[in-house]
Design a protein around this motif. Structure first.
Motif, PDB file in Angstrom:
ATOM      1  N   SER A 119      -3.750   7.102  27.405  1.00 58.87           N
ATOM      2  CA  SER A 119      -4.283   7.544  26.109  1.00 58.87           C
ATOM      3  C   SER A 119      -4.564   6.301  25.270  1.00 58.87           C
ATOM      4  O   SER A 119      -4.056   5.205  25.568  1.00 58.87           O
ATOM      5  CB  SER A 119      -3.218   8.394  25.399  1.00 58.87           C
ATOM      6  N   GLU A 120      -5.333   6.479  24.195  1.00 60.24           N
ATOM      7  CA  GLU A 120      -5.628   5.321  23.330  1.00 60.24           C
ATOM      8  C   GLU A 120      -4.360   4.808  22.671  1.00 60.24           C
ATOM      9  O   GLU A 120      -4.205   3.604  22.464  1.00 60.24           O
ATOM     10  CB  GLU A 120      -6.680   5.732  22.276  1.00 60.24           C
ATOM     11  N   LYS A 121      -3.406   5.725  22.413  1.00 55.07           N
ATOM     12  CA  LYS A 121      -2.140   5.309  21.789  1.00 55.07           C
ATOM     13  C   LYS A 121      -1.378   4.408  22.762  1.00 55.07           C
ATOM     14  O   LYS A 121      -0.961   3.306  22.401  1.00 55.07           O
ATOM     15  CB  LYS A 121      -1.294   6.539  21.447  1.00 55.07           C
ATOM     16  N   ARG A 122      -1.262   4.857  23.996  1.00 53.53           N
ATOM     17  CA  ARG A 122      -0.497   4.102  24.994  1.00 53.53           C
ATOM     18  C   ARG A 122      -1.208   2.779  25.313  1.00 53.53           C
ATOM     19  O   ARG A 122      -0.593   1.717  25.304  1.00 53.53           O
ATOM     20  CB  ARG A 122      -0.299   4.928  26.269  1.00 53.53           C
ATOM     21  N   ALA A 123      -2.521   2.853  25.538  1.00 58.68           N
ATOM     22  CA  ALA A 123      -3.284   1.636  25.891  1.00 58.68           C
ATOM     23  C   ALA A 123      -3.195   0.609  24.760  1.00 58.68           C
ATOM     24  O   ALA A 123      -2.919  -0.564  25.001  1.00 58.68           O
ATOM     25  CB  ALA A 123      -4.739   2.004  26.170  1.00 58.68           C
ATOM     26  N   SER A 124      -3.382   1.046  23.519  1.00 57.36           N
ATOM     27  CA  SER A 124      -3.376   0.091  22.394  1.00 57.36           C
ATOM     28  C   SER A 124      -1.975  -0.478  22.178  1.00 57.36           C
ATOM     29  O   SER A 124      -1.815  -1.660  21.853  1.00 57.36           O
ATOM     30  CB  SER A 124      -3.858   0.781  21.115  1.00 57.36           C
ATOM     31  N   THR A 125      -0.949   0.334  22.421  1.00 57.54           N
ATOM     32  CA  THR A 125       0.433  -0.157  22.276  1.00 57.54           C
ATOM     33  C   THR A 125       0.708  -1.255  23.296  1.00 57.54           C
ATOM     34  O   THR A 125       1.262  -2.312  22.968  1.00 57.54           O
ATOM     35  CB  THR A 125       1.436   1.009  22.454  1.00 57.54           C
ATOM     36  N   TYR A 126       0.268  -1.052  24.554  1.00 58.66           N
ATOM     37  CA  TYR A 126       0.482  -2.063  25.593  1.00 58.66           C
ATOM     38  C   TYR A 126      -0.346  -3.315  25.304  1.00 58.66           C
ATOM     39  O   TYR A 126       0.132  -4.437  25.472  1.00 58.66           O
ATOM     40  CB  TYR A 126       0.133  -1.506  26.979  1.00 58.66           C
ATOM     41  N   ILE A 127      -1.591  -3.126  24.830  1.00 58.31           N
ATOM     42  CA  ILE A 127      -2.442  -4.292  24.541  1.00 58.31           C
ATOM     43  C   ILE A 127      -1.842  -5.097  23.384  1.00 58.31           C
ATOM     44  O   ILE A 127      -1.803  -6.328  23.423  1.00 58.31           O
ATOM     45  CB  ILE A 127      -3.889  -3.868  24.235  1.00 58.31           C
ATOM     46  N   ALA A 128      -1.308  -4.402  22.376  1.00 56.53           N
ATOM     47  CA  ALA A 128      -0.682  -5.115  21.241  1.00 56.53           C
ATOM     48  C   ALA A 128       0.534  -5.904  21.729  1.00 56.53           C
ATOM     49  O   ALA A 128       0.713  -7.077  21.373  1.00 56.53           O
ATOM     50  CB  ALA A 128      -0.289  -4.118  20.155  1.00 56.53           C
ATOM     51  N   SER A 129       1.357  -5.289  22.597  1.00 59.17           N
ATOM     52  CA  SER A 129       2.537  -5.995  23.129  1.00 59.17           C
ATOM     53  C   SER A 129       2.112  -7.209  23.944  1.00 59.17           C
ATOM     54  O   SER A 129       2.666  -8.306  23.800  1.00 59.17           O
ATOM     55  CB  SER A 129       3.352  -5.066  24.037  1.00 59.17           C
ATOM     56  N   LEU A 130       1.093  -7.042  24.779  1.00 57.60           N
ATOM     57  CA  LEU A 130       0.603  -8.158  25.601  1.00 57.60           C
ATOM     58  C   LEU A 130       0.065  -9.262  24.705  1.00 57.60           C
ATOM     59  O   LEU A 130       0.293 -10.447  24.948  1.00 57.60           O
ATOM     60  CB  LEU A 130      -0.516  -7.677  26.543  1.00 57.60           C
ATOM     61  N   THR A 131      -0.631  -8.876  23.629  1.00 61.72           N
ATOM     62  CA  THR A 131      -1.217  -9.868  22.726  1.00 61.72           C
ATOM     63  C   THR A 131      -0.123 -10.683  22.047  1.00 61.72           C
ATOM     64  O   THR A 131      -0.194 -11.908  21.982  1.00 61.72           O
ATOM     65  CB  THR A 131      -2.090  -9.165  21.676  1.00 61.72           C
ATOM     66  N   ARG A 132       0.942  -9.979  21.614  1.00 62.87           N
ATOM     67  CA  ARG A 132       2.053 -10.708  20.976  1.00 62.87           C
ATOM     68  C   ARG A 132       2.741 -11.628  21.986  1.00 62.87           C
ATOM     69  O   ARG A 132       3.084 -12.763  21.671  1.00 62.87           O
ATOM     70  CB  ARG A 132       3.053  -9.704  20.384  1.00 62.87           C
ATOM     71  N   ALA A 133       2.886 -11.162  23.218  1.00 59.82           N
ATOM     72  CA  ALA A 133       3.525 -12.000  24.248  1.00 59.82           C
ATOM     73  C   ALA A 133       2.655 -13.216  24.540  1.00 59.82           C
ATOM     74  O   ALA A 133       3.153 -14.358  24.629  1.00 59.82           O
ATOM     75  CB  ALA A 133       3.740 -11.188  25.518  1.00 59.82           C
ATOM     76  N   LEU A 134       1.337 -13.015  24.623  1.00 58.30           N
ATOM     77  CA  LEU A 134       0.429 -14.148  24.909  1.00 58.30           C
ATOM     78  C   LEU A 134       0.399 -15.132  23.744  1.00 58.30           C
ATOM     79  O   LEU A 134       0.350 -16.350  23.963  1.00 58.30           O
ATOM     80  CB  LEU A 134      -0.983 -13.640  25.215  1.00 58.30           C
ATOM     81  N   ALA A 135       0.483 -14.614  22.505  1.00 57.60           N
ATOM     82  CA  ALA A 135       0.513 -15.521  21.343  1.00 57.60           C
ATOM     83  C   ALA A 135       1.747 -16.421  21.439  1.00 57.60           C
ATOM     84  O   ALA A 135       1.668 -17.634  21.229  1.00 57.60           O
ATOM     85  CB  ALA A 135       0.541 -14.712  20.049  1.00 57.60           C
ATOM     86  N   TYR A 136       2.857 -15.831  21.864  1.00 57.99           N
ATOM     87  CA  TYR A 136       4.099 -16.603  22.052  1.00 57.99           C
ATOM     88  C   TYR A 136       3.920 -17.632  23.169  1.00 57.99           C
ATOM     89  O   TYR A 136       4.222 -18.821  23.004  1.00 57.99           O
ATOM     90  CB  TYR A 136       5.240 -15.634  22.380  1.00 57.99           C
ATOM     91  N   LEU A 137       3.338 -17.204  24.314  1.00 61.26           N
ATOM     92  CA  LEU A 137       3.140 -18.125  25.448  1.00 61.26           C
ATOM     93  C   LEU A 137       2.202 -19.269  25.043  1.00 61.26           C
ATOM     94  O   LEU A 137       2.473 -20.439  25.316  1.00 61.26           O
ATOM     95  CB  LEU A 137       2.553 -17.383  26.651  1.00 61.26           C
ATOM     96  N   HIS A 138       1.098 -18.920  24.388  1.00 63.97           N
ATOM     97  CA  HIS A 138       0.115 -19.964  24.036  1.00 63.97           C
ATOM     98  C   HIS A 138       0.711 -20.943  23.034  1.00 63.97           C
ATOM     99  O   HIS A 138       0.451 -22.136  23.071  1.00 63.97           O
ATOM    100  CB  HIS A 138      -1.171 -19.321  23.503  1.00 63.97           C
ATOM    101  N   GLU A 139       1.591 -20.429  22.149  1.00 61.35           N
ATOM    102  CA  GLU A 139       2.292 -21.299  21.173  1.00 61.35           C
ATOM    103  C   GLU A 139       3.120 -22.325  21.954  1.00 61.35           C
ATOM    104  O   GLU A 139       3.262 -23.469  21.542  1.00 61.35           O
ATOM    105  CB  GLU A 139       3.244 -20.406  20.392  1.00 61.35           C
TER     106      GLU A 139
END
Ligand SMILES: CCc1cccc(CC)c1NC(=O)n1cc2c(c1)/C(=N\C(=O)c1ccc(N3CCN(C)CC3)cc1)N=N2
Length: 288
Positions: A119-139
């Motif tokens: 669902s869009e809720k589930r997909a967007s929740t996972y994408i937001a989590s991945l984005t936060r994790a990648l922001a941490y990794l790239h930092e």
């Protein structure tokens, strides 16, 4: 909750290594190219972990020593709610053991197989989590380079965890190494050009598409055709009422050939589709 003391400083501050005898081995969780992952409990603290075994002879066969050393160095140094912890490692004559965080939910790719698409809720929740994790990794100057559903796990609360840092690198200079499976490769990687952390932004676009449509955007029978579609950014959105215009907008702003023009991680978290649908807690255990 018992905590695992990664450095395992003994009472007298004596540093001693972990060994297999410290763990009670439970069920087999998964099997990979290099070995298996078992549920395990550390005897003294009762702490439950995932024990990943890697056969040394397999390392020789695949010349994987440098990868594994880098994987261990990188993952041991990371602490983020959406990155699977690597607490410590040890070895015996034949095997290397990674003491990993246990994600008790399940593998994300199997959930995607079962649900066909999210669902869009589930997909967007996972994408937001991945984005936060990648922001941490790239930092921390880390590029994962191999984000795909098979490398994502869910914990009991349904929170996403990036696992398997086998292809991650410390990115000060631009990278040239070819890695990962075809579907998730950014154009600059397909062309074996220099690449940087922006490849992970591209991959977020591929994953967002796959979460919503159930298949990656450039998937073709023949690998050559997949390469061609990636290079052309031949992006098609099959007509469906379940994918909103905002979702397509976000995907179109990530699957951009010029890596400098891809939406930044910060802008992804501010995108209307994420703001509107993503669950702030990062977990969504609803069945849809
Ligand atoms: C060797 C395996 C492997 C190869 C390559 C890459 C990766 C990273 C994903 C891995 N896994 C890895 O490193 N892993 C590190 C891990 C890990 C895997 C894991 N959990 C699970 O694999 C798992 C699987 C099914 C599960 N279910 C419970 C409920 N049931 C209803 C359904 C099943 C519950 C947990 N926790 N830490």
């Amino acid at each position: 909750m018992a905590t695992l003391n990664p450095s395992r400083q003994g009472e007298g501050g004596k540093k001693d290594e972990w060994s297999l005898a410290d763990f009670e081995i439970g069920k087999l969780l998964g099997e990979g190219k290099f070995g298996k992952v078992y549920l395990a409990r550390e005897r003294e603290s009762g702490y439950v972990v995932a024990l990943k075994t890697i056969f040394k002879e397999k390392l020789d066969k695949y010349q994987y020593h440098n990868h594994l050393r880098r994987e261990i160095e990188i993952q041991c140094s990371l602490e983020h709610p959406n990155v699977l912890r690597l607490y410590a490692w040890f070895h015996d004559e034949t095997r290397i053991f990674l003491i990993l965080e246990y994600a008790a939910g399940r593998e994300l790719y199997k959930l995607l197989q079962d649900l066909k698409c999210f669902s869009e809720k589930r997909a967007s929740t996972y994408i937001a989590s991945l984005t936060r994790a990648l922001a941490y990794l790239h930092e921390k100057q880390v590029i994962h380079r191999d984000i795909k559903p098979e490398n994502l796990l869910l914990d009991l609360e349904g929170r996403l965890k990036i696992a398997d840092f086998g292809w991650a690198v410390q990115s000060s200079a631009k990278r040239h190494t070819m890695c990962g499976t075809i579907d998730y490769l950014a154009p600059e990687m397909v062309e074996k050009k220099a690449h940087d952390h922006a490849v992970d932004n591209w991959t977020l676009g591929v994953l967002c598409y796959e979460f919503l449509y159930g298949v990656p955007p450039f998937e073709e029978e023949d690998q050559g055709n997949t390469f061609r579609r990636i290079m052309k950014v031949d992006l098609r959105f099959p007509p469906t009422p379940y994918v909103s215009a905002e979702a397509k907008d976000l995907i179109s702003k990530l699957l951009v050939k010029d890596s400098s023009q891809r939406l930044s991680l910060q802008k992804i978290l501010e995108h209307p589709w994420i703001v509107k649908h993503a669950d702030p807690s990062g977990s969504c255990n609803t069945l849809t």
